[in-house]
Design a protein around this motif. Sequence first.
Motif, mmCIF file in Angstrom:
data_model
loop_
_atom_site.group_PDB
_atom_site.id
_atom_site.type_symbol
_atom_site.label_atom_id
_atom_site.label_comp_id
_atom_site.label_asym_id
_atom_site.label_seq_id
_atom_site.Cartn_x
_atom_site.Cartn_y
_atom_site.Cartn_z
ATOM 1 N N ALA A 58 1.010 -0.891 0.130
ATOM 2 C CA ALA A 58 -0.069 0.045 -0.151
ATOM 3 C C ALA A 58 0.520 1.710 -0.147
ATOM 4 O O ALA A 58 2.025 1.264 0.703
ATOM 5 N N ASP A 231 -6.628 5.683 5.095
ATOM 6 C CA ASP A 231 -6.182 5.147 3.640
ATOM 7 C C ASP A 231 -5.060 6.736 3.796
ATOM 8 O O ASP A 231 -5.538 7.117 3.474
ATOM 9 N N ARG A 322 -3.570 -1.154 8.111
ATOM 10 C CA ARG A 322 -4.134 0.233 7.559
ATOM 11 C C ARG A 322 -4.572 1.556 8.964
ATOM 12 O O ARG A 322 -3.910 2.669 8.920
#
Length: 330
Positions: A58, A231, A322
Amino acid sequence: MGPQLYIGANNQAFGPYDFAHVQAGVRRGEIQPQHMLSYDGRQWFPAQAIWPQLLGQAGFGPQQPAAHPQAAPQQPVAQARQVLQAQAVATRASSVPPGVALAAQTVTDENSEYSLWPGRLLSLMHLTMLVSGLCIAAVLVILKLPLSPEFQKGRVPQLIAEIGTWLRLIGLPGVYLMTIIWSVRSSQRLHELMVVPSPYSTGWTIAAFLLPVWNVFAVPVMLQRLWKSSDWAARNRRRPQRTAMIPISWALIVVCSSVYAAVGALPRLMIRGLHKDQMGLETFKLLAQIHDHFVKALPVTAIVETVAWGLTLGLFLAFDSRVRTRVEMG
């Protein structure tokens, strides 16, 4: 290319280095999760806090091949290999080589604001449901195979079925309860950071789980919003991305759980209706046909639910990583 990072080791600060340069060091094994990193040379954190980004799982767009950073004039991580687990955390960066990095006055250990225990318990409950699904699927497969009737009706399938049933009775409410606790705790921490888009409030998060019928539709929406809020890589570069895995896994679990509930509830409903003389013969036959279809669908349902719980477990592990990264990094 992503942000630039300083690397702290041996009472010194090295850098700044391009993010792709540091990622190459991770791929070569020269940077470990216990290394201390910084964006400004002042606020330090362990590399583990952004480990998914450093691994390229990510983060900040296409990754450069490992050979490219080796051609750079500076080789960062070779000087930082000897960082120990907890010894270089609260030390002064006193002898920084000239021209290598801006001096970091102190390297301090930043306590994480995110607690790991809800995530660990929720992972355990997910694993419980995964094992339960495997047990139920194994029993149904045994009953379908051309095995001896003595074995199919013997102790082994019965024991496997009992284990699967008990694990399901423990795991299903456990997953639901721990998902509520984890979601509330995650949304509260992200609200404190004033991230954009902000997750739903504590009240709305709890209501999404506890209001009957409404929760079937509200839970995936709430989790999708929380996913976008977590995010971290998108905070300055792009819009937060959603994932289709949340509604897919939720829908599969709801459908499979409904089939199991129907198989258990329909016989009791039919017996009660006949006992109280409140059900006509045609209605009874219709319910019996529906129940028969559900029973025939049980093997497929068990396999699909097992796959769904495996998908959910993997999804949650990524989800929790995350959120922790966003909370620890801000």
